[in-house]
Design a protein around this motif. Structure first.
Motif, PDB file in Angstrom:
ATOM      1  N   LEU A  14      13.095  -4.442   0.880  1.00 55.08           N
ATOM      2  CA  LEU A  14      12.636  -5.422   0.108  1.00 55.08           C
ATOM      3  C   LEU A  14      11.342  -4.757  -0.718  1.00 55.08           C
ATOM      4  O   LEU A  14      11.354  -5.405  -2.049  1.00 55.08           O
ATOM      5  N   SER A  15      10.576  -4.260  -0.212  1.00 58.86           N
ATOM      6  CA  SER A  15       9.443  -3.661  -1.292  1.00 58.86           C
ATOM      7  C   SER A  15       9.906  -2.828  -2.101  1.00 58.86           C
ATOM      8  O   SER A  15       9.449  -2.895  -3.542  1.00 58.86           O
ATOM      9  N   LEU A  16      11.062  -1.821  -1.798  1.00 60.36           N
ATOM     10  CA  LEU A  16      11.626  -1.204  -2.851  1.00 60.36           C
ATOM     11  C   LEU A  16      12.211  -1.960  -3.971  1.00 60.36           C
ATOM     12  O   LEU A  16      12.185  -1.621  -5.190  1.00 60.36           O
ATOM     13  N   ALA A  17      12.811  -2.911  -3.527  1.00 55.79           N
ATOM     14  CA  ALA A  17      13.584  -3.771  -4.433  1.00 55.79           C
ATOM     15  C   ALA A  17      12.822  -4.523  -5.290  1.00 55.79           C
ATOM     16  O   ALA A  17      12.615  -4.535  -6.587  1.00 55.79           O
ATOM     17  N   ASN A  18      11.596  -4.822  -4.834  1.00 61.02           N
ATOM     18  CA  ASN A  18      10.390  -5.547  -5.564  1.00 61.02           C
ATOM     19  C   ASN A  18       9.913  -4.787  -6.649  1.00 61.02           C
ATOM     20  O   ASN A  18       9.600  -5.060  -7.768  1.00 61.02           O
ATOM     21  N   ARG A  19       9.664  -3.335  -6.128  1.00 63.76           N
ATOM     22  CA  ARG A  19       8.944  -2.425  -7.194  1.00 63.76           C
ATOM     23  C   ARG A  19      10.250  -2.040  -8.496  1.00 63.76           C
ATOM     24  O   ARG A  19       9.544  -1.916  -9.648  1.00 63.76           O
ATOM     25  N   LEU A  20      11.402  -1.808  -8.012  1.00 62.30           N
ATOM     26  CA  LEU A  20      12.417  -1.668  -9.004  1.00 62.30           C
ATOM     27  C   LEU A  20      12.371  -2.676 -10.087  1.00 62.30           C
ATOM     28  O   LEU A  20      12.535  -2.580 -11.241  1.00 62.30           O
ATOM     29  N   LEU A  21      12.396  -4.075  -9.522  1.00 62.96           N
ATOM     30  CA  LEU A  21      12.627  -5.313 -10.472  1.00 62.96           C
ATOM     31  C   LEU A  21      11.555  -5.413 -11.429  1.00 62.96           C
ATOM     32  O   LEU A  21      11.375  -5.687 -12.613  1.00 62.96           O
ATOM     33  N   ARG A  22      10.203  -5.339 -10.792  1.00 59.70           N
ATOM     34  CA  ARG A  22       9.052  -4.986 -11.543  1.00 59.70           C
ATOM     35  C   ARG A  22       9.177  -4.016 -12.611  1.00 59.70           C
ATOM     36  O   ARG A  22       8.779  -4.333 -13.974  1.00 59.70           O
TER      37      ARG A  22
ATOM     38  N   GLY B 225       0.892  -1.100   0.008  1.00 60.33           N
ATOM     39  CA  GLY B 225       0.076   0.051  -0.230  1.00 60.33           C
ATOM     40  C   GLY B 225       0.601   1.201  -0.162  1.00 60.33           C
ATOM     41  O   GLY B 225       0.272   2.321  -0.065  1.00 60.33           O
ATOM     42  N   VAL B 226       2.317   1.257   0.114  1.00 58.47           N
ATOM     43  CA  VAL B 226       3.071   2.402   0.113  1.00 58.47           C
ATOM     44  C   VAL B 226       3.419   2.744  -1.246  1.00 58.47           C
ATOM     45  O   VAL B 226       3.926   1.822  -1.995  1.00 58.47           O
ATOM     46  N   ALA B 227       3.109   4.027  -1.489  1.00 56.57           N
ATOM     47  CA  ALA B 227       3.456   4.490  -2.949  1.00 56.57           C
ATOM     48  C   ALA B 227       5.208   4.207  -3.109  1.00 56.57           C
ATOM     49  O   ALA B 227       5.844   4.317  -2.379  1.00 56.57           O
TER      50      ALA B 227
ATOM     51  N   LYS C 232       7.080   6.449  -4.809  1.00 57.99           N
ATOM     52  CA  LYS C 232       8.089   7.589  -4.256  1.00 57.99           C
ATOM     53  C   LYS C 232       8.112   7.829  -2.902  1.00 57.99           C
ATOM     54  O   LYS C 232       9.081   8.226  -2.228  1.00 57.99           O
ATOM     55  N   ASP C 233       7.048   7.158  -2.054  1.00 61.55           N
ATOM     56  CA  ASP C 233       7.177   7.162  -0.453  1.00 61.55           C
ATOM     57  C   ASP C 233       8.325   6.025  -0.141  1.00 61.55           C
ATOM     58  O   ASP C 233       9.066   6.342   0.748  1.00 61.55           O
ATOM     59  N   LEU C 234       8.457   5.103  -0.632  1.00 61.68           N
ATOM     60  CA  LEU C 234       9.459   4.071  -0.543  1.00 61.68           C
ATOM     61  C   LEU C 234      10.798   4.825  -0.713  1.00 61.68           C
ATOM     62  O   LEU C 234      11.809   4.809   0.160  1.00 61.68           O
ATOM     63  N   LEU C 235      11.000   5.375  -1.806  1.00 64.12           N
ATOM     64  CA  LEU C 235      12.229   5.980  -2.376  1.00 64.12           C
ATOM     65  C   LEU C 235      12.520   7.031  -1.316  1.00 64.12           C
ATOM     66  O   LEU C 235      13.802   7.284  -0.784  1.00 64.12           O
ATOM     67  N   GLN C 236      11.425   7.788  -0.923  1.00 59.80           N
ATOM     68  CA  GLN C 236      11.865   9.074  -0.070  1.00 59.80           C
ATOM     69  C   GLN C 236      12.351   8.537   1.312  1.00 59.80           C
ATOM     70  O   GLN C 236      13.238   8.844   1.875  1.00 59.80           O
ATOM     71  N   GLY C 237      11.579   7.316   1.697  1.00 70.82           N
ATOM     72  CA  GLY C 237      12.007   6.742   3.152  1.00 70.82           C
ATOM     73  C   GLY C 237      13.209   6.271   3.140  1.00 70.82           C
ATOM     74  O   GLY C 237      13.992   6.173   4.117  1.00 70.82           O
ATOM     75  N   VAL C 238      13.664   5.570   1.953  1.00 64.27           N
ATOM     76  CA  VAL C 238      15.064   5.090   2.063  1.00 64.27           C
ATOM     77  C   VAL C 238      16.162   6.100   2.204  1.00 64.27           C
ATOM     78  O   VAL C 238      16.974   6.120   2.714  1.00 64.27           O
ATOM     79  N   ALA C 239      15.667   7.138   1.171  1.00 70.23           N
ATOM     80  CA  ALA C 239      16.706   8.287   1.381  1.00 70.23           C
ATOM     81  C   ALA C 239      16.716   9.152   2.611  1.00 70.23           C
ATOM     82  O   ALA C 239      17.812   9.549   2.970  1.00 70.23           O
ATOM     83  N   MET C 240      15.802   8.984   3.599  1.00 72.69           N
ATOM     84  CA  MET C 240      15.679   9.599   4.810  1.00 72.69           C
ATOM     85  C   MET C 240      15.882   8.584   5.813  1.00 72.69           C
ATOM     86  O   MET C 240      16.297   9.073   7.008  1.00 72.69           O
ATOM     87  N   GLY C 241      16.368   7.444   5.505  1.00 71.79           N
ATOM     88  CA  GLY C 241      17.024   6.618   6.534  1.00 71.79           C
ATOM     89  C   GLY C 241      16.382   5.300   6.968  1.00 71.79           C
ATOM     90  O   GLY C 241      16.495   4.620   7.950  1.00 71.79           O
ATOM     91  N   SER C 242      15.098   5.333   6.255  1.00 72.45           N
ATOM     92  CA  SER C 242      14.629   3.638   6.577  1.00 72.45           C
ATOM     93  C   SER C 242      15.074   2.760   6.099  1.00 72.45           C
ATOM     94  O   SER C 242      15.099   2.529   4.824  1.00 72.45           O
ATOM     95  N   ARG C 243      15.820   1.783   6.673  1.00 74.53           N
ATOM     96  CA  ARG C 243      16.511   0.670   6.287  1.00 74.53           C
ATOM     97  C   ARG C 243      16.195  -0.540   6.666  1.00 74.53           C
ATOM     98  O   ARG C 243      16.728  -1.413   6.950  1.00 74.53           O
ATOM     99  N   ASP C 244      14.649  -0.800   7.356  1.00 80.69           N
ATOM    100  CA  ASP C 244      14.265  -1.854   7.687  1.00 80.69           C
ATOM    101  C   ASP C 244      13.779  -2.991   6.569  1.00 80.69           C
ATOM    102  O   ASP C 244      14.033  -2.470   5.501  1.00 80.69           O
ATOM    103  N   ASP C 245      13.859  -4.246   6.892  1.00 76.55           N
ATOM    104  CA  ASP C 245      13.917  -5.384   5.958  1.00 76.55           C
ATOM    105  C   ASP C 245      12.539  -4.859   4.856  1.00 76.55           C
ATOM    106  O   ASP C 245      12.608  -5.011   3.811  1.00 76.55           O
ATOM    107  N   ASP C 246      11.383  -4.802   5.486  1.00 76.82           N
ATOM    108  CA  ASP C 246      10.122  -4.503   4.706  1.00 76.82           C
ATOM    109  C   ASP C 246      10.398  -3.472   3.553  1.00 76.82           C
ATOM    110  O   ASP C 246      10.110  -3.664   2.658  1.00 76.82           O
ATOM    111  N   THR C 247      10.830  -2.206   4.082  1.00 80.43           N
ATOM    112  CA  THR C 247      10.996  -0.936   3.228  1.00 80.43           C
ATOM    113  C   THR C 247      11.949  -1.346   2.099  1.00 80.43           C
ATOM    114  O   THR C 247      11.822  -1.177   1.108  1.00 80.43           O
TER     115      THR C 247
END
Length: 926
Positions: A616-624, A595-597, A599-614
Motif C-alpha cells: 500500500l505504501s508503494l501504491a500511494n507513492r506511485l499514485l502521488r 519513513g521508508v524511501a 527506492k527501498d520500497l521498490l527494492q523490497g517488493v522486488a525482493m519479495g516483501s508483499r505485506d499490506d503495509d509495503t
C-alpha cells in the motif's frame, strides 16, 4: 375492559385521527365522508372486524387483535386474506379487497395486494382515505413501477462508482427492500448520485414526494444548491425548473413540493411537538448528548401523515439515526436510502446489511477522485503529562462565557492532565508550542517549497479554545486578522462568507473550527489538518479527516495557493493530541511506511516483501508521483513497464489487496480444482494463496531493474530537498585539493561519455562529423543530450560542468557569473573536444559570430542593412543564441511576435528572409 375491547378503542382512535368515520353496521352511512370504516361487516366467512370504504367502495379490511398478539401479528395475515377474498353482504362486486391491515392497539401491519409480490410491512399509523383513493386511481403501484418500468440509466457524465450506486439502488428497490445503503467515499459525489436517483424516482418511478434528510442546516443549504445546479441527462432544464424543492424552515410542508430538504432535528420537532431551538440545527447530532429528560416520543400529526414521503434519503446516515431521532424514520412509510462515507457496524445493521454500492476511500485514491494522506505527530511534555499549578501562584482567572479576566492567587495546588487542557486549565505555552511546531514542520518538511502557508484547518475543543488558537496563530505567524479566522456557529462574522473566502480566496490561510467544518463541508484546497482536540467517535473522526481528501487540479489550487506546483496530491494530518492513536479508524492512511524511501520500497517488493503495509505504501507513492511527473517521464516509465502507466501500476497494487476480489479468486481456484466451496467454507490457506497470487501479479513489473531505476530517477528529477534547518557559515574561501580532484573527475566523466556515445546521440554526431554536416544541429538534439547527461548516475548538468571547468581551467573559462542557458552545452562540448580553445557562454560566441557575419554581409551587399533591419537581425540572433536555429514558426514566440512577427519581418526583408534565416542558423552556430 377486555384486552380486545381496549385494542378496538385504540384502533378506532387512530382511524379517527387519520380522517376515517368509524361506524357500527347498524349505523352504516357511506355518505358520512370520503372514508368510512365499518365494524363487524358481515361476509360469507363471518364478520370482518373492519371493512374500509372509500367513495362508497369497499377497498380494504382490518383484522383487529389484542396487544399481546402483536409479536405474532403476521399469523393473522391468512385471516385477513380470507376476509379480503370473501363475499361481502350487499356488495355487487366480489373482487378481492386490495388493502389489508392487521392491527393491535400498538402495532399496524399493511399489505397492498396490487404489488408485484405482496409483502406486509409495519407502519406507524393508518393511511388517510385520500391516500388510498389516490393509489386506486393509479394504473400501477409504486413498487410495480420500480420493478417493471425504470429505464436504463444514461451513463454520460457519471463516474463508474456513481453508475454502480444508482443501478444498485434501483435493483434493490425493484426487489422491495425497505432499507438500502450507499457507501461512497467522501469526494466521490454522493449528493450528485442521490439527486440522479431522486430525478429518476420522480420521473419514471412516479414518486409523490421524497425527503432529503440532513443533520445540520449548513448541509441542507449545500444540498439545496446542488439540486438547483443539477441538469438531468434527458432534459436541458435545471432540476428546480422541473420539480419543486422545499428547504424546510417551518413546520409546514408545501403540498406542491416533490423534494423536501430538512434537518432531522426539525422533522423530530414537527412530529414530537417539541419546540425547535433554531441553533440546534447548526450542530451535528453526533455532537449532542440527549438526556432522558429531553426525550419526547413522536406522535401522529394529521398535517404530516405517515404516507407524506415515498422515499427518505438520509445524508451522512452514520451519525444521527440510531438513538432518539430514529423515531423520525420509523414514523414514515417510506423506503430508507442511506448515504455515507464512513459506515460502522450500526450502519450496516440498521440497513439490514443491504449495501447496494460500495466505493471505499482507498479505491477513490486509486481513481484520482481523492488524495492520500500522511500523519505527522507533534508531542509536547504538557500534552502528554499535564502539569501542576501550586497554591498562592498569581495567575489569570478567566470566565468561560464572557472571557473576562481577573488577576488573583490560586487557592490550592491544582494538578491537571493533558485531557483537561483548554477546559479547566488553559496553558498558553502549550498552544504556542504546537502552533510553532506546526509552522516549522510545514515550512521545512511537509511543504518546504511553498511561499505561502497552505490552506490549513484546525479542529479546536471549544469556542473559547478556538479564540485562544486564533490569537496565538496571528502572533506566531506575524500576520493580521485576515490571515486566520474562526469558523464556528458562534462566530461573530457570517460563517458562510468566511467559509466561502476560505474555499475560494487567498485569505484566510488558516481556519479554526469546533464542528462547523467537521463534516460534509467541501474545502478542496485544504492541504493541512491540525487536530488540537481528541475525538471519541470513530465515524465522526473519519468525517473530520474527510475534509482534506478532495482532489483538486493544479490551476484551481494555484488560484488560492500561488506557489503550489501541479495538482493537489496529498494532505497531511497533524496530530497534536494523539487522536490517531486513541481509536481504531476505518480508513487508514495508504502511506503505511512514510519513513521508508521509495527506492527501498521498490527494492523490497522486488525482493519479495508483499505485506499490506509495503504494497500500500508503494501504491500511494506511485499514485502521488504520477500526478507530479511531466509527459516525458511518464512515457519513459510506461516504456520500462511494458506499456503500463505509472498510475495504473499503483492502482493495480491497491486492487490486488481487495478482500472481496481475493475471496472470489480463491473460489474460482477451488472450482477449477473441482472443489465445492462457499465464502464461509474457504480455508485460510486458500484465501492466502489467492492473495499471494494477486499480489505477485501486481508486483511483477517491479522485478525489472530498468523500471525501478526509471521510477527512482523520475522521483529525483522531480523533488528537491530544501534544508532550512542547518544554518551555514563561511569557514574557508577557495578551492581545496579535494574540491579540485572532484572537479577533474567531473570533467573526465564528461569526456569519457562523449567518446563512448558519439555514435548514439545526434548532437554528438554533429560535432564529430565534417563541418557541413554540423549545420543540421537543432535545439531538440541539445535538449536530448542534456537530458541524458543530467540523469543519474552522471548528474552532469550544464551548471555543474561549467563550475568544474572554472575550478580546473579558470584562465580558459569566461562568463562563470552569468546565468546558464541550455545552449551553453554546445560550448561545453566544443571545448571538451578541443574545437574551441576558450570556454565562454554560447550567446557570447553567437554575438561574436554575428558581428563578423553582418560586417561581411554588408561588405558583400555594398550597402549596409537599414537600422530597422539591423534591429530585427539582432532579435533573430538572440533567438538563435537560445535555440540554435531560427525558422518561420519561431516568429510566433513572444520576443518576435511582440514586434510584429513574421508579417513584419517579411515586410522588411521580403524574399531574402528565408535565405537570411538559413545563413544565420549555419554561420552563427557552426
Amino acid at each position: 375492559m377486555t384486552p380486545e375491547t381496549k385494542a378496538r378503542q385504540q384502533i378506532d382512535q387512530k382511524l379517527g385521527q387519520a380522517g376515517w368515520f368509524i361506524q357500527d353496521m347498524k349505523q352504516l352511512n357511506l355518505a358520512a365522508g370520503l372514508g368510512v370504516a365499518v365494524r363487524e361487516y358481515p361476509t360469507d366467512s363471518g364478520p370482518a372486524d373492519y371493512v374500509l370504504f372509500v367513495n362508497r367502495r369497499a377497498v380494504g379490511v382490518i383484522e383487529a387483535k389484542k396487544d399481546s398478539a402483536g409479536e405474532n401479528l403476521t399469523v393473522a395475515e391468512a385471516q385477513t386474506e380470507r376476509y379480503a377474498t370473501a363475499n361481502l353482504k350487499w356488495r355487487k362486486d366480489n373482487t378481492p379487497l386490495r388493502f389489508l391491515f392487521e392491527a393491535t392497539g400498538q402495532i399496524i401491519r399493511f399489505t397492498d395486494n396490487a404489488d408485484p409480490a405482496p409483502r406486509s410491512r409495519e407502519i406507524f399509523h393508518f393511511f388517510k382515505p385520500e391516500t388510498l383513493d389516490a393509489w386506486l386511481a393509479q394504473p400501477d403501484t409504486l413498487r410495480r413501477r420500480l420493478a417493471e418500468q425504470m429505464p436504463v440509466l444514461p451513463e454520460r457524465n457519471l463516474r463508474d462508482c456513481q453508475i454502480s450506486a444508482v443501478t444498485g439502488l434501483e435493483r434493490s428497490l425493484a426487489l422491495d427492500k425497505p432499507h438500502a445503503l450507499v457507501h461512497m467515499a467522501t469526494g466521490a459525489g454522493k449528493t450528485f448520485t442521490a439527486i440522479t436517483s431522486v430525478y429518476r424516482l420522480l420521473k419514471f418511478g412516479g414518486a409523490k414526494r421524497i425527503l432529503f434528510l440532513v443533520d445540520t442546516r449548513n448541509l441542507g443549504k449545500q444540498a439545496h444548491q446542488e439540486f438547483m445546479a443539477y441538469t438531468p441527462p434527458d432534459d436541458g432544464r435545471k432540476f428546480t425548473e422541473l420539480y419543486n424543492v422545499q428547504r424546510l424552515a417551518s413546520p409546514n410542508i408545501d403540498p406542491h413540493s416533490q423534494v423536501c430538504i430538512s434537518t432531522i432535528q426539525r422533522m423530530y420537532s414537527i412530529l414530537s411537538g417539541e419546540p425547535i431551538d433554531e441553533s440546534a440545527e447548526d450542530v451535528s447530532l453526533s455532537e449532542v448528548q440527549q438526556t432522558a429528560k429531553q426525550e419526547k416520543f413522536v406522535r401522529y400529526n394529521p398535517a404530516v401523515p405517515v404516507e407524506t414521503f415515498d422515499f427518505i434519503i438520509i445524508d451522512e446516515c452514520h451519525r444521527s439515526i440510531y438513538n432518539l431521532w430514529k423515531q423520525v424514520l420509523d414514523y414514515f412509510d417510506a423506503s430508507l436510502i442511506g448515504l455515507t462515507a464512513t459506515p460502522d457496524k450500526r450502519t450496516f445493521g440498521f440497513f439490514n446489511e443491504n449495501i447496494v454500492a460500495e466505493y471505499t476511500y482507498e479505491q477513490s485514491v486509486a481513481d484520482g477522485v481523492n488524495v492520500g494522506y500522511d500523519v505527522y505527530e507533534i508531542e509536547t511534555e504538557i500534552t502528554q503529562k499535564g502539569a501542576e499549578l501550586k497554591a498562592k501562584e498569581w495567575v489569570d482567572h478567566r470566565d468561560r462565557q464572557t472571557r473576562k479576566k481577573r488577576w488573583g492567587e490560586t487557592e490550592e495546588d491544582t494538578a491537571y492532565t493533558g485531557k483537561e487542557l483548554d477546559r479547566s486549565v488553559v496553558n498558553v505555552s502549550q498552544i504556542r508550542k504546537v502552533i510553532q511546531a506546526m509552522k516549522t514542520a510545514v515550512e521545512t518538511q511537509i511543504f518546504p517549497t511553498r511561499k505561502e502557508t497552505p490552506k490549513t484547518l484546525i479542529f479546536a475543543k471549544t469556542d473559547s479554545h478556538a479564540d485562544d488558537i486564533i490569537n496565538i496563530l496571528r502572533e506566531v505567524y506575524g500576520q493580521g486578522n485576515a490571515f486566520c479566522k474562526k469558523v464556528t456557529y458562534r462566530a461573530e462574522e457570517d460563517a458562510e462568507s468566511i467559509l466561502s473566502s476560505f474555499r475560494n480566496d487567498y485569505n484566510p490561510r488558516i481556519a479554526v473550527t469546533v464542528d462547523m467544518i467537521a463534516t460534509g463541508t467541501d474545502v478542496k484546497p485544504l492541504e493541512v489538518l491540525l487536530f488540537m482536540r481528541d475525538v471519541r467517535s470513530r465515524g465522526y473522526y473519519e468525517q473530520m479527516k474527510g475534509r482534506g481528501v478532495r482532489s483538486l487540479d493544479g490551476d484551481s489550487l494555484k488560484r488560492v495557493s500561488n506557489s503550489a506546483e501541479g495538482a493537489k496530491t496529498r494532505f497531511v494530518l497533524i496530530d497534536a493530541v494523539g487522536v490517531e492513536k486513541s481509536l481504531k479508524t476505518e480508513s487508514r492512511p495508504l502511506e503505511k511506511k512514510p519513513g521508508v524511501a521509495l527506492k527501498d520500497l521498490l527494492q523490497g517488493v522486488a525482493m519479495g516483501s508483499r505485506d499490506d503495509d509495503t504494497v500500500l505504501s508503494l501504491a500511494n507513492r506511485l499514485l502521488r508521483l504520477a500526478k507530479q511527473l511531466d509527459d516525458k517521464a511518464q512515457v519513459r516509465i510506461e516504456k520500462a513497464s511494458g506499456g503500463i502507466p505509472m498510475a495504473e501500476l499503483g492502482k493495480g497494487l491497491i486492487a490486488a489487496l481487495n478482500p472481496d476480489a481475493i475471496v472470489q479468486a480463491a473460489l474460482a481456484t477451488a472450482r477449477a480444482k473441482g472443489i465445492t466451496r462457499s465464502e464461509d467454507t474457504l480455508l485460510p490457506e486458500e484465501i492466502e494463496a489467492a492473495r499471494a497470487e494477486r499480489v505477485a501479479a501486481a508486483c511483477a513489473p517491479f522485478d525489472q531493474p530498468a523500471l525501478r531505476d526509471e521510477i527512482e530517477s523520475a522521483r529525483r528529477e522531480r523533488e528537491q530537498l530544501i534544508d532550512h534547518i542547518n544554518l551555514d557559515q563561511v569557514t574557508f574561501s577557495g578551492f581545496s585539493e579535494q574540491a579540485e580532484a572532484q572537479a577533474k573527475a567531473v570533467i573526465q566523466s564528461f569526456a569519457d561519455y562523449l567518446k563512448q556515445h558519439k555514435d548514439e546521440i545526434a548532437a554528438l554526431d554533429f560535432f564529430y562529423q565534417q563541418p557541413y554536416q554540423r549545420r543540421t544541429l537543432t535545439f531538440d538534439m541539445i535538449e536530448d543530450l542534456h537530458e541524458r547527461l543530467s540523469k543519474p548516475p552522471l548528474m552532469l548538468t550544464t551548471e555543474r560542468l561549467w563550475n568544474a571547468y572554472a575550478r580546473v581551467r579558470a584562465t580558459q573559462v569566461k562568463g562563470s557569473d552569468s546565468k546558464r542557458q541550455l545552449t551553453d552545452l554546445v560550448s561545453l562540448v566544443r571545448f571538451a573536444l578541443g574545437l574551441d580553445g576558450e570556454l565562454k557562454p554560447f550567446a557570447d560566441e553567437v554575438d561574436k559570430r554575428f558581428q563578423a557575419w553582418i560586417f561581411r554581409h554588408n561588405a558583400q551587399r555594398g550597402t549596409a542593412f537599414a537600422p530597422e533591419q539591423t534591429e530585427w537581425l539582432r532579435l533573430m540572433k538572440e533567438h538563435i543564441a537560445s535555440s540554435c536555429s531560427i525558422s518561420r514558426d519561431d516568429f510566433d514566440y513572444a520576443e518576435l511576435a511582440d514586434k510584429g512577427g513574421l508579417q513584419k519581418a517579411w515586410g522588411l526583408f521580403g524574399k531574402e528572409l528565408d535565405g537570411l534565416m538559413k545563413e544565420m542558423s549555419e554561420e552563427l552556430v557552426a
